[in-house]
Design an enzyme around this catalytic site. Structure first.
Site, PDB file in Angstrom:
ATOM      1  N   ARG A   1       0.860  -1.185   0.000  1.00 40.80           N
ATOM      2  CA  ARG A   1       0.000   0.000   0.000  1.00 40.80           C
ATOM      3  C   ARG A   1       0.897   1.236   0.000  1.00 40.80           C
ATOM      4  NH1 ARG A   1      -3.360  -2.545  -1.703  1.00 40.80           N
ATOM      5  NH2 ARG A   1      -5.393  -3.077  -0.890  1.00 40.80           N
TER       6      ARG A   1
ATOM      7  N   ASP B   1       4.544  -0.458  -6.877  1.00 39.69           N
ATOM      8  CA  ASP B   1       3.323  -0.760  -7.633  1.00 39.69           C
ATOM      9  C   ASP B   1       2.153   0.014  -7.032  1.00 39.69           C
ATOM     10  OD1 ASP B   1       1.839  -2.342  -9.627  1.00 39.69           O
ATOM     11  OD2 ASP B   1       0.926  -3.331  -7.893  1.00 39.69           O
TER      12      ASP B   1
ATOM     13  N   GLU C   1      -2.307   7.500  -5.186  1.00 43.88           N
ATOM     14  CA  GLU C   1      -2.643   6.815  -6.442  1.00 43.88           C
ATOM     15  C   GLU C   1      -4.101   6.974  -6.854  1.00 43.88           C
ATOM     16  OE1 GLU C   1      -1.562   2.711  -5.237  1.00 43.88           O
ATOM     17  OE2 GLU C   1      -3.622   2.176  -5.694  1.00 43.88           O
TER      18      GLU C   1
ATOM     19  N   HIS D   1      -0.355  -0.282  -9.938  1.00 41.39           N
ATOM     20  CA  HIS D   1      -1.169  -1.217  -9.139  1.00 41.39           C
ATOM     21  C   HIS D   1      -1.619  -2.418  -9.981  1.00 41.39           C
ATOM     22  CE1 HIS D   1      -3.527  -1.188  -5.148  1.00 41.39           C
ATOM     23  NE2 HIS D   1      -3.404  -2.434  -5.565  1.00 41.39           N
TER      24      HIS D   1
HETATM   25  P1  NAD Z   1      -2.094 -10.961   4.888  1.00 36.12           P
HETATM   26  O1  NAD Z   1      -3.156 -10.459   5.805  1.00 36.12           O
HETATM   27  O2  NAD Z   1      -2.090 -12.417   4.522  1.00 36.12           O
HETATM   28  O3  NAD Z   1      -0.654 -10.629   5.499  1.00 36.12           O
HETATM   29  C1  NAD Z   1      -0.329  -9.410   6.085  1.00 36.12           C
HETATM   30  C2  NAD Z   1       0.736  -9.696   7.126  1.00 36.12           C
HETATM   31  O4  NAD Z   1       1.187  -8.462   7.647  1.00 36.12           O
HETATM   32  C3  NAD Z   1       0.222 -10.533   8.310  1.00 36.12           C
HETATM   33  O5  NAD Z   1       1.051 -11.653   8.525  1.00 36.12           O
HETATM   34  C4  NAD Z   1       0.286  -9.572   9.472  1.00 36.12           C
HETATM   35  O6  NAD Z   1       0.593 -10.203  10.710  1.00 36.12           O
HETATM   36  C5  NAD Z   1       1.410  -8.654   9.026  1.00 36.12           C
HETATM   37  N1  NAD Z   1       1.458  -7.409   9.772  1.00 36.12           N
HETATM   38  C6  NAD Z   1       0.459  -6.788  10.460  1.00 36.12           C
HETATM   39  N2  NAD Z   1       0.941  -5.691  11.069  1.00 36.12           N
HETATM   40  C7  NAD Z   1       2.260  -5.635  10.770  1.00 36.12           C
HETATM   41  C8  NAD Z   1       3.305  -4.751  11.132  1.00 36.12           C
HETATM   42  N3  NAD Z   1       3.076  -3.690  11.929  1.00 36.12           N
HETATM   43  N4  NAD Z   1       4.545  -4.985  10.646  1.00 36.12           N
HETATM   44  C9  NAD Z   1       4.787  -6.055   9.864  1.00 36.12           C
HETATM   45  N5  NAD Z   1       3.838  -6.940   9.495  1.00 36.12           N
HETATM   46  C10 NAD Z   1       2.593  -6.727   9.956  1.00 36.12           C
HETATM   47  O7  NAD Z   1      -2.153 -10.050   3.613  1.00 36.12           O
HETATM   48  P2  NAD Z   1      -1.624 -10.396   2.149  1.00 36.12           P
HETATM   49  O8  NAD Z   1      -2.716 -11.046   1.371  1.00 36.12           O
HETATM   50  O9  NAD Z   1      -0.311 -11.069   2.253  1.00 36.12           O
HETATM   51  O10 NAD Z   1      -1.455  -8.919   1.558  1.00 36.12           O
HETATM   52  C11 NAD Z   1      -0.420  -8.045   1.980  1.00 36.12           C
HETATM   53  C12 NAD Z   1      -0.713  -6.667   1.435  1.00 36.12           C
HETATM   54  O11 NAD Z   1      -0.557  -6.693   0.018  1.00 36.12           O
HETATM   55  C13 NAD Z   1      -2.176  -6.232   1.647  1.00 36.12           C
HETATM   56  O12 NAD Z   1      -2.295  -5.537   2.853  1.00 36.12           O
HETATM   57  C14 NAD Z   1      -2.460  -5.360   0.474  1.00 36.12           C
HETATM   58  O13 NAD Z   1      -2.305  -4.032   0.935  1.00 36.12           O
HETATM   59  C15 NAD Z   1      -1.386  -5.687  -0.551  1.00 36.12           C
HETATM   60  N6  NAD Z   1      -1.899  -6.156  -1.843  1.00 36.12           N
HETATM   61  C16 NAD Z   1      -1.456  -5.536  -2.969  1.00 36.12           C
HETATM   62  C17 NAD Z   1      -1.892  -5.950  -4.215  1.00 36.12           C
HETATM   63  C18 NAD Z   1      -1.413  -5.289  -5.493  1.00 36.12           C
HETATM   64  O14 NAD Z   1      -1.980  -5.551  -6.569  1.00 36.12           O
HETATM   65  N7  NAD Z   1      -0.382  -4.483  -5.468  1.00 36.12           N
HETATM   66  C19 NAD Z   1      -2.798  -6.999  -4.315  1.00 36.12           C
HETATM   67  C20 NAD Z   1      -3.221  -7.627  -3.133  1.00 36.12           C
HETATM   68  C21 NAD Z   1      -2.769  -7.198  -1.902  1.00 36.12           C
END
Ligand code: NAD
Length: 331
Positions: free
Chosen positions: A234, A258, A263, A295
């Site tokens: 994000r 990305d 954005e 994105h």
């Molecule tokens: P997820 O919920 O499976 O994993 C997120 C992880 O972050 C969890 O393990 C959580 O414990 C950890 N976390 C929480 N607080 C934290 C902190 N303070 N410091 C470090 N880690 C912490 O989510 P995911 O499916 O792996 O997605 C991760 C991120 O990717 C999402 O939040 C989303 O913003 C982003 N995303 C981007 C795209 C894209 O197209 N660019 C697509 C999907 C998701």
């Protein structure tokens, strides 16, 4: 259910059209983003379906609830763009697609790393002009480098596996440790150690108050010279002006993003005839060692198929009075 589908792109229809025909639902597509101004389009629909670029705030929720909309179906995993308290107040249910393809995002993250490092984007253009010179194309081996992974949920873990395959040392930080990271030889550490030891830092944690601007002036100071920072999570995890300073001082050697904090006013649209008003992204685009994609990390056939399937399944479960396991509820 009768669904009003917002921010429609051609790839949405490619995947939704065939599946919706086999479902009990009916979709009406709108190219518009759903806002208070466009909310009248949702009149008479049971559900609205929106993408990650669509803020769902209190005034919008009040408006659509007034039009009889019962559900907001998010075509995304993230839900930080939704006011969950307001959804509760107005009795609007929020469904999401929790993990449509962690590999899609993890693989795009690796694409950013490899492009920045091995400069394939520059080589592609050079060779098309019969310029076979190698000057300025030197990269570095990933093998043996230390990769700092912040957030080891589904995407972060998929990314760790790929980077372990390259022969990288994996340093991870996450308040919730994932046994899979240890299985592939990764080590959990604190943020300070990760910042100071990693050659490449990749962000995979959600945007929450604790993670907002976690890449800032102080954290950049702790990093190695010439560090590579990658963000496919994000935009607001990064303080953009601090990163611009780090790039100008040559502290940051590479930046691949990305996602971008501002954005919402840029991404997902063709602005090639417009004058970009955002000076920070214009500055970022001017660096030779910055790579920006709009994105698109999620954008694979497999991910789009999964988004479609889960979105429709969420709505079917709701309509049939079953528990919707992908409902997002405010604490
Ligand atoms: P997820 O919920 O499976 O994993 C997120 C992880 O972050 C969890 O393990 C959580 O414990 C950890 N976390 C929480 N607080 C934290 C902190 N303070 N410091 C470090 N880690 C912490 O989510 P995911 O499916 O792996 O997605 C991760 C991120 O990717 C999402 O939040 C989303 O913003 C982003 N995303 C981007 C795209 C894209 O197209 N660019 C697509 C999907 C998701």
């Amino acid at each position: 259910m009768n669904i009003a589908f917002f921010s429609t792109k051609s790839y949405d229809r490619t995947y939704f059209d065939p599946l919706v025909q086999k479902s009990p639902h009916k979709i009406t597509y709108f190219e518009d983003i759903l806002t208070v101004k466009t909310a009248t389009l949702a009149k008479g629909f049971d559900a609205v379906c929106v993408f990650v670029n669509n803020p769902v705030d209190a005034p919008l929720l009040k408006e659509i609830a007034g039009y009889g909309v019962e559900v907001v179906a998010l075509r995304s995993a993230g839900f930080n763009h939704v006011d969950l308290e307001a959804a509760k107040t107005h009795g609007v249910r929020i469904f999401r697609v929790p993990a449509y393809s962690p590999e899609a995002v993890a693989e795009h993250t690796v694409a950013l790393i490899l492009t920045l490092n091995r400069k394939t984007h520059k080589a592609y253009n050079r060779v098309r002009e019969n310029n076979f010179s190698l000057d300025g194309l030197a990269g570095f081996n990933l093998h043996g480098k230390t990769v700092g992974v912040i957030g080891t949920g589904t995407i972060g873990t998929a990314f760790c596996s790929i980077m372990a395959g390259f022969g990288c040392e994996i340093l991870a930080f996450d308040p919730n440790k994932n046994s899979r990271v240890k299985e592939i030889g990764g080590t959990y550490t604190d943020l300070e150690a990760l910042f100071s030891r990693a050659d490449i830092i990749s962000l995979h944690c959600p945007l929450i108050p604790q993670t907002r601007h976690m890449i800032n002036r102080e954290s950049i100071e702790q990093m190695k010279d010439n560090v590579m920072i990658i963000n496919t999570s994000r935009g607001a995890l990064i303080d953009t002006s601090a990163v611009i300073t780090g790039l100008k001082q040559k502290k940051i050697g590479f930046l691949g993003i990305d996602v971008y904090e501002q954005e919402d006013n840029l991404f997902f649209e063709d602005l090639s005839d417009e004058v970009i008003q955002d000076d920070e992204i214009a500055r970022l685009m001017a660096f030779p060692n910055v790579l920006i994609t709009g994105h698109q990390a999620f954008l694979t056939a497999e991910a789009l198929q999964e988004i479609t399937k889960t979105t429709l399944q969420n709505l079917t479960d709701y309509e049939k009075g079953r528990e919707v396991k992908n409902e997002v509820i405010s604490d």
